[in-house]
Design a protein around this motif. Structure first.
Motif, short mmCIF file in Angstrom:
data_model
loop_
_atom_site.label_atom_id
_atom_site.label_comp_id
_atom_site.label_asym_id
_atom_site.label_seq_id
_atom_site.Cartn_x
_atom_site.Cartn_y
_atom_site.Cartn_z
N LYS A 140 124.18 14.25 -54.54
CA LYS A 140 123.55 14.47 -55.84
C LYS A 140 123.78 15.90 -56.31
CE LYS A 140 119.92 11.07 -54.92
NZ LYS A 140 120.51 10.08 -55.84
N ILE A 141 123.62 16.08 -57.62
CA ILE A 141 123.79 17.40 -58.22
C ILE A 141 122.56 17.69 -59.08
CG2 ILE A 141 125.07 16.60 -60.27
CD1 ILE A 141 126.87 19.14 -59.78
N TYR A 142 122.02 18.89 -58.95
CA TYR A 142 120.77 19.27 -59.62
C TYR A 142 121.00 20.53 -60.45
CZ TYR A 142 118.70 16.23 -56.04
OH TYR A 142 118.39 15.17 -55.21
N PHE A 143 120.20 20.64 -61.52
CA PHE A 143 120.18 21.83 -62.36
C PHE A 143 118.76 22.41 -62.31
CE2 PHE A 143 123.86 19.69 -63.84
CZ PHE A 143 124.69 20.64 -64.42
N ILE A 144 118.65 23.68 -61.98
CA ILE A 144 117.36 24.36 -61.93
C ILE A 144 117.37 25.49 -62.95
CG2 ILE A 144 115.78 25.70 -60.49
CD1 ILE A 144 116.66 24.21 -58.11
N SER A 145 116.33 25.55 -63.74
CA SER A 145 116.23 26.59 -64.77
C SER A 145 114.79 27.08 -64.86
CB SER A 145 116.69 26.06 -66.13
OG SER A 145 115.93 24.93 -66.51
N LEU A 146 114.60 28.23 -65.44
CA LEU A 146 113.28 28.81 -65.67
C LEU A 146 112.81 28.40 -67.06
CD1 LEU A 146 112.14 32.36 -64.67
CD2 LEU A 146 111.59 31.49 -66.93
N VAL A 147 111.63 27.78 -67.16
CA VAL A 147 111.15 27.29 -68.45
C VAL A 147 110.03 28.16 -69.03
CG1 VAL A 147 111.85 24.92 -68.03
CG2 VAL A 147 109.62 25.66 -67.25
N SER A 148 109.23 28.79 -68.20
CA SER A 148 108.17 29.66 -68.71
C SER A 148 107.80 30.69 -67.64
CB SER A 148 106.92 28.84 -69.09
OG SER A 148 106.35 28.23 -67.95
N LYS A 149 107.33 31.83 -68.12
CA LYS A 149 106.97 32.92 -67.22
C LYS A 149 105.83 33.71 -67.81
CE LYS A 149 109.66 36.50 -66.97
NZ LYS A 149 110.79 37.43 -66.65
N SER A 150 104.82 33.95 -66.98
CA SER A 150 103.69 34.80 -67.38
C SER A 150 103.40 35.77 -66.24
CB SER A 150 102.45 33.95 -67.70
OG SER A 150 102.01 33.24 -66.55
N SER A 151 102.36 36.56 -66.42
CA SER A 151 102.04 37.55 -65.40
C SER A 151 101.52 36.91 -64.12
CB SER A 151 101.00 38.54 -65.93
OG SER A 151 99.81 37.84 -66.32
N LYS A 152 101.00 35.66 -64.22
CA LYS A 152 100.40 35.02 -63.04
C LYS A 152 101.13 33.76 -62.60
CE LYS A 152 95.69 36.70 -63.81
NZ LYS A 152 94.25 36.30 -63.95
N LYS A 153 101.97 33.19 -63.45
CA LYS A 153 102.59 31.91 -63.10
C LYS A 153 103.99 31.82 -63.68
CE LYS A 153 101.77 26.90 -63.24
NZ LYS A 153 100.88 25.82 -63.71
#
Length: 528
Positions: free
Chosen positions: A106-119
């Motif tokens: 299998k092949i997967y794509f991982i990306s960052l969707v949101s970022k805050s100071s705590k999460k």
């Protein structure tokens, strides 16, 4: 070049050969632990904090629309950008070993969707492919090339299990080299195309690959078929016109016979080659500088660091590129008798001291490295290296929320990984999801016998329909052991007795008088 030891805080047992690192805006994801994830981090993905020469971990969060990402070891991964100058990117992960030692295709794509100071929230998506799909493998590489405004991924090398038709009882799980095919993957349309090039005769695994624009340089690697480390240097050039792609291969002089080597970039055109193996029982302690200029490559030897006695005398070592001229190296803890941790790590800085002071340490990993743990193969078989891609820098993580393995509940005796019955076959190291509702732990149901105890639904031979019905209905359940005992101890249902109404006395007198008169008339007729 300077070498400095890094301390792992209460979680070094998770940092086993085969894991990977992924970097998103300075936040590093630790991925690919050995064994299935535990309840403290059900995703099996951690945020890695390197601060003041200490390693700490914090469970990572994924969006609700993410697919399940198993803890794959020794996968191939790289970054994918929309164009060479784009700041936004995502990671591609292909292949690798599951905790059951099954190989993934299998092949997967991982990306960052949101970022805050705590999460920080990530997203994982599985991509469907068609055409000449690469078989399940590990120990290979994947790179992205750019040509004529287009981008494609290139997969090469690796190993897989012997085909079923060729397996024998003695060598059932033996591995072989994958065919030396070059796979082009167009993610826009989800199609794959394989190419057989005459210059590539033998399969390779755990090699180094460096991509620059439309060219990929392949250096080193190990061939199982010949048990050799190829000294050749291959140059793959990919042209992406409007029609069919064109792939050419050229064998260049000046290669190095090495496997499991690590490459780190120190400038726009310079890279440093560190570590690896000359042979099955000889580590490579020499370092080289690789220069890419004007569509040419030059490899020259450079001064090596002052290796510590622990590194010199250890039988196995592994590591990864940390980016900006730094490399993370690991050695087994068995070489250090005074410390009981599993593995110990060093940071190798390949830049000068002045350059190191100007910028903070970050990590960017992107090559095949390491060797498999001794429990899975021979100590010197560098065929079990793993691939990294990530960055590590100092980030603001609340220390109170850091993962501590000492706080992890022993799930071999309690929790989901108990022995629920005499026929229980649920094992944390070999379990795979059985029901569609299971993710990373087995489904359990409470038996109401006595004070109650938990059992695995799979061990009770419950169908998925029955399991869902029991979970929704407010009824008591008894396991296979206590269901008969529960029936014997049940109180019999109370029988309601009918109340008899007494006969009236007057009716009794009339009945008696009628019987007496009938008897007298009968006797009178008899004597007459």
């Amino acid at each position: 070049m300077s070498l400095q030891m890094v301390s792992a805080v209460s979680n070094s047992s998770l940092l086993q050969p085969g894991f990977s690192l992924l970097n998103f805006d300075g936040h590093v994801l630790f991925f690919g632990q050995k064994g299935w994830p535990k309840r403290s981090c059900p995703t099996g993905v951690f945020i890695l904090d390197i601060k003041q020469n200490e390693l700490k971990m914090k469970p990572a969060f994924f969006s609700k629309d993410s697919c399940y990402l198993p803890p794959l070891r020794y996968p191939a991964l790289c970054t994918l950008r929309s164009n060479t100058k784009s700041d936004e990117y995502q990671y591609i992960i292909h292949g690798g070993k599951t905790p059951n030692n099954d190989l993934s295709d299998k092949i997967y794509f991982i990306s960052l969707v949101s970022k805050s100071s705590k999460k920080i929230t990530f997203q994982c998506i599985e991509k469907d492919l068609g055409g000449d799909v690469p078989e399940a493998r590990y120990g290979h590489t994947i790179n992205v090339v750019h040509s004529r405004g287009k981008s494609m991924s290139v997969i090469f090398g690796g190993r897989s299990y012997t085909p079923l038709a060729q397996r024998t009882t003695e060598k059932w799980n033996s591995v072989v080299d994958c065919l030396p095919s070059v796979f082009l993957i167009d993610f826009e349309f989800g199609c794959c195309t394989s190419y057989m090039l005459p210059e590539l005769q033998d399969g390779l695994s755990f090699h180094v690959s460096i991509a620059r624009d439309d060219t990929i340089y392949i250096l080193g690697g190990h061939s199982l078929q010949n048990n050799t480390r190829c000294p050749n240097l291959y140059k793959l050039k990919v042209d992406l016109p409007l029609g069919s792609p064109a792939v050419t291969c050229t064998i260049l002089p000046g290669g190095i016979s090495v496997s499991s080597a690590i490459v780190t970039q120190i400038s726009d055109t310079e890279f440093v080659l560190v570590g690896g193996y000359h042979s099955d029982n000889q580590k490579r302690l020499v370092c080289n500088t690789i220069v890419l200029e004007d569509n040419k490559i030059e490899i020259v030897e450079r001064e090596s660091p002052e290796w510590t006695p622990d590194i010199k005398h250890c039988r196995i070592w592994f590591g990864c590129d940390m980016g900006k001229g730094s490399v993370l190296l690991g050695i087994p803890g068995a070489n250090k008798q005074l410390i009981s941790d599993a593995n110990y790590f060093y940071i190798l800085r390949c830049k000068g001291e002045e350059e190191d002071k100007e910028e903070e340490l970050t990590t960017q990993i992107c090559s095949q490295t390491s060797s498999e743990d001794p429990g899975d193969s021979t100590p010197f078989e560098d065929s079990e290296e793993f691939c990294f891609s990530a960055e590590a820098s100092s980030f603001d993580i609340d220390d109170t929320d850091t993962y501590n393995e000492d706080d992890e509940e022993d799930e071999s005796e309690t929790g989901y990984w108990i022995t629920c019955c005499a026929n229980c076959n649920i094992d944390i190291n070999s379990w795979v999801p059985f029901y569609s509702t299971e993710l990373n732990k087995p489904a359990m149901i409470l038996c109401s016998s006595g004070t109650g105890h938990w059992v695995h639904a799979q061990c009770m031979d419950l169908s998925e329909t029955m399991l869902l019905r029991l979970s929704e209905a407010n009824v008591k359940y008894f396991c296979n052991k206590h269901v008969d005992l529960n029936k014997g101890l049940q109180t019999p249902p109370k029988v309601v007795r009918l109340k008899k109404q007494p006969m009236k006395p007057l009716r009794k007198k009339k009945t008696m008088k009628l019987a007496t008169s009938t008897k007298k008339s009968f006797l009178r007729r008899l004597f007459e």
